[in-house]
Motif scaffolding. Structure first.
Motif, mmCIF file in Angstrom:
data_model
loop_
_atom_site.group_PDB
_atom_site.id
_atom_site.type_symbol
_atom_site.label_atom_id
_atom_site.label_comp_id
_atom_site.label_asym_id
_atom_site.label_seq_id
_atom_site.Cartn_x
_atom_site.Cartn_y
_atom_site.Cartn_z
ATOM 1 N N ARG A 105 0.806 -1.223 0.000
ATOM 2 C CA ARG A 105 0.000 0.000 0.000
ATOM 3 C C ARG A 105 0.838 1.272 0.000
ATOM 4 N NH1 ARG A 105 -2.511 -3.398 3.674
ATOM 5 N NH2 ARG A 105 -1.554 -2.245 5.386
ATOM 6 N N SER A 106 2.070 1.196 0.469
ATOM 7 C CA SER A 106 2.925 2.395 0.474
ATOM 8 C C SER A 106 4.379 2.024 0.150
ATOM 9 C CB SER A 106 2.836 3.112 1.822
ATOM 10 O OG SER A 106 3.212 2.252 2.881
ATOM 11 N N PRO A 107 4.613 1.424 -1.023
ATOM 12 C CA PRO A 107 5.961 0.956 -1.348
ATOM 13 C C PRO A 107 6.998 2.080 -1.417
ATOM 14 C CG PRO A 107 4.559 0.836 -3.281
ATOM 15 C CD PRO A 107 3.671 1.153 -2.113
ATOM 16 N N GLU A 108 6.622 3.250 -1.889
ATOM 17 C CA GLU A 108 7.580 4.361 -1.963
ATOM 18 C C GLU A 108 7.949 4.850 -0.568
ATOM 19 O OE1 GLU A 108 9.369 5.422 -4.546
ATOM 20 O OE2 GLU A 108 8.411 3.761 -5.601
ATOM 21 N N ARG A 109 6.982 4.878 0.342
ATOM 22 C CA ARG A 109 7.257 5.263 1.732
ATOM 23 C C ARG A 109 8.236 4.273 2.350
ATOM 24 N NH1 ARG A 109 5.442 7.615 6.555
ATOM 25 N NH2 ARG A 109 5.226 6.186 8.330
ATOM 26 N N THR A 110 8.006 2.991 2.126
ATOM 27 C CA THR A 110 8.898 1.960 2.668
ATOM 28 C C THR A 110 10.311 2.153 2.137
ATOM 29 O OG1 THR A 110 7.041 0.400 2.824
ATOM 30 C CG2 THR A 110 9.262 -0.537 2.871
ATOM 31 N N LYS A 111 10.425 2.315 0.841
ATOM 32 C CA LYS A 111 11.735 2.480 0.205
ATOM 33 C C LYS A 111 12.459 3.715 0.746
ATOM 34 C CE LYS A 111 13.833 3.174 -4.344
ATOM 35 N NZ LYS A 111 13.578 3.251 -5.785
ATOM 36 N N SER A 112 11.790 4.843 0.770
ATOM 37 C CA SER A 112 12.462 6.066 1.212
ATOM 38 C C SER A 112 12.785 6.023 2.701
ATOM 39 C CB SER A 112 11.649 7.312 0.855
ATOM 40 O OG SER A 112 10.415 7.315 1.521
ATOM 41 N N TYR A 113 11.904 5.429 3.506
ATOM 42 C CA TYR A 113 12.193 5.349 4.939
ATOM 43 C C TYR A 113 13.427 4.483 5.206
ATOM 44 C CZ TYR A 113 12.369 4.070 9.752
ATOM 45 O OH TYR A 113 12.842 3.838 11.014
ATOM 46 N N VAL A 114 13.525 3.341 4.562
ATOM 47 C CA VAL A 114 14.677 2.450 4.781
ATOM 48 C C VAL A 114 15.975 3.173 4.447
ATOM 49 C CG1 VAL A 114 15.833 0.332 4.005
ATOM 50 C CG2 VAL A 114 13.385 0.303 4.532
ATOM 51 N N LYS A 115 16.017 3.839 3.313
ATOM 52 C CA LYS A 115 17.226 4.575 2.914
ATOM 53 C C LYS A 115 17.562 5.667 3.930
ATOM 54 C CE LYS A 115 18.002 2.489 -1.029
ATOM 55 N NZ LYS A 115 19.135 1.612 -1.196
ATOM 56 N N GLU A 116 16.553 6.409 4.343
ATOM 57 C CA GLU A 116 16.752 7.524 5.271
ATOM 58 C C GLU A 116 17.161 7.016 6.659
ATOM 59 O OE1 GLU A 116 15.275 9.984 8.474
ATOM 60 O OE2 GLU A 116 13.920 8.514 7.597
ATOM 61 N N ALA A 117 16.497 5.978 7.143
ATOM 62 C CA ALA A 117 16.827 5.432 8.467
ATOM 63 C C ALA A 117 18.247 4.874 8.481
ATOM 64 C CB ALA A 117 15.819 4.354 8.851
ATOM 65 N N GLN A 118 18.618 4.216 7.421
ATOM 66 C CA GLN A 118 19.976 3.678 7.317
ATOM 67 C C GLN A 118 21.004 4.811 7.381
ATOM 68 O OE1 GLN A 118 21.111 0.222 4.671
ATOM 69 N NE2 GLN A 118 21.916 1.928 3.485
ATOM 70 N N SER A 119 20.720 5.913 6.737
ATOM 71 C CA SER A 119 21.656 7.045 6.743
ATOM 72 C C SER A 119 21.765 7.680 8.131
ATOM 73 C CB SER A 119 21.253 8.096 5.708
ATOM 74 O OG SER A 119 20.109 8.822 6.138
ATOM 75 N N THR B 243 18.381 -2.458 1.468
ATOM 76 C CA THR B 243 19.511 -2.305 2.377
ATOM 77 C C THR B 243 20.351 -3.569 2.426
ATOM 78 O OG1 THR B 243 20.161 -1.721 4.644
ATOM 79 C CG2 THR B 243 18.165 -3.060 4.406
ATOM 80 N N CYS B 244 21.606 -3.415 2.782
ATOM 81 C CA CYS B 244 22.469 -4.569 3.048
ATOM 82 C C CYS B 244 22.616 -4.797 4.548
ATOM 83 C CB CYS B 244 23.847 -4.367 2.404
ATOM 84 S SG CYS B 244 23.791 -4.495 0.612
ATOM 85 N N LYS B 245 21.902 -4.025 5.361
ATOM 86 C CA LYS B 245 21.875 -4.249 6.801
ATOM 87 C C LYS B 245 21.034 -5.493 7.074
ATOM 88 C CE LYS B 245 23.969 -0.361 7.966
ATOM 89 N NZ LYS B 245 25.282 -0.332 8.585
ATOM 90 N N PRO B 246 21.233 -6.138 8.240
ATOM 91 C CA PRO B 246 20.419 -7.316 8.564
ATOM 92 C C PRO B 246 18.932 -6.965 8.659
ATOM 93 C CG PRO B 246 22.296 -7.118 10.060
ATOM 94 C CD PRO B 246 22.245 -5.852 9.257
#
Length: 165
Positions: free
Chosen positions: A40-54, A78-81
């Motif tokens: 339902r919110s794939p772009e939100r998921t993608k951008s959050y993962v990148k931002e949280a990782q940073s 991500t390559c994080k666990p």
């Protein structure tokens, strides 16, 4: 600052995933919690993962039921666990979520724990074990927790134990 990111597919997942957060609180582990859906919110998921990782996310936990592609969607970014928590619901009561979470293509791993509350708690412990590789204080807390649990088993047994001589 290192932290664990917990992503749930919907608000209804909070009833189970709050158990995960309680473990982090007990061990004083930094965490974030958001709701984001693989479908339902794939772009939100993608951008959050990148931002949280940073910002320092070292481990991601994805919790979802039914089709349960959230942990895999996180792993693709991500390559994080990534730890997947399959949640019950739907006609198969969590079996569908378990299979969706555990069946990842090669080179795209998701560590998958059990369905429901035990899985939420184990996801927290697994995330902390990963963090403890670089955090001796947390490693010590985990060892102390194991010792206390072993002592509790002995105390519980002493209350009802019967042995033959």
């Amino acid at each position: 600052m290192d932290f664990v990111s917990v992503i749930m597919g919907s608000k209804s997942d909070w009833n189970v995933m709050s158990e995960c957060i309680e473990v982090f609180k007990k061990f004083d582990v930094a965490y974030e919690v958001i709701i984001s859906s693989a479908h339902r919110s794939p772009e939100r998921t993608k951008s959050y993962v990148k931002e949280a990782q940073s910002r320092g996310a070292q481990v991601f936990i994805g919790a979802a039921g039914m089709a349960a592609h959230l942990a895999g969607a996180i792993a693709s970014q991500t390559c994080k666990p990534v730890i997947g928590v399959p949640l019950s619901g739907g006609a198969l009561d969590g079996l569908d979520a378990l299979l969706s979470t555990v069946q990842m293509p090669s080179s795209m791993p998701v560590a998958t724990v059990s369905i429901g509350k035990a899985g939420a708690i184990n996801a927290a412990y697994l995330a902390m074990q990963i963090l403890s590789l670089k955090n001796d204080e947390l490693a010590g807390k985990l060892i102390e927790d194991r010792v206390m649990k072993a002592k509790k088993v002995e105390l519980d047994s002493a209350e009802i134990e019967v042995r033959r001589s």
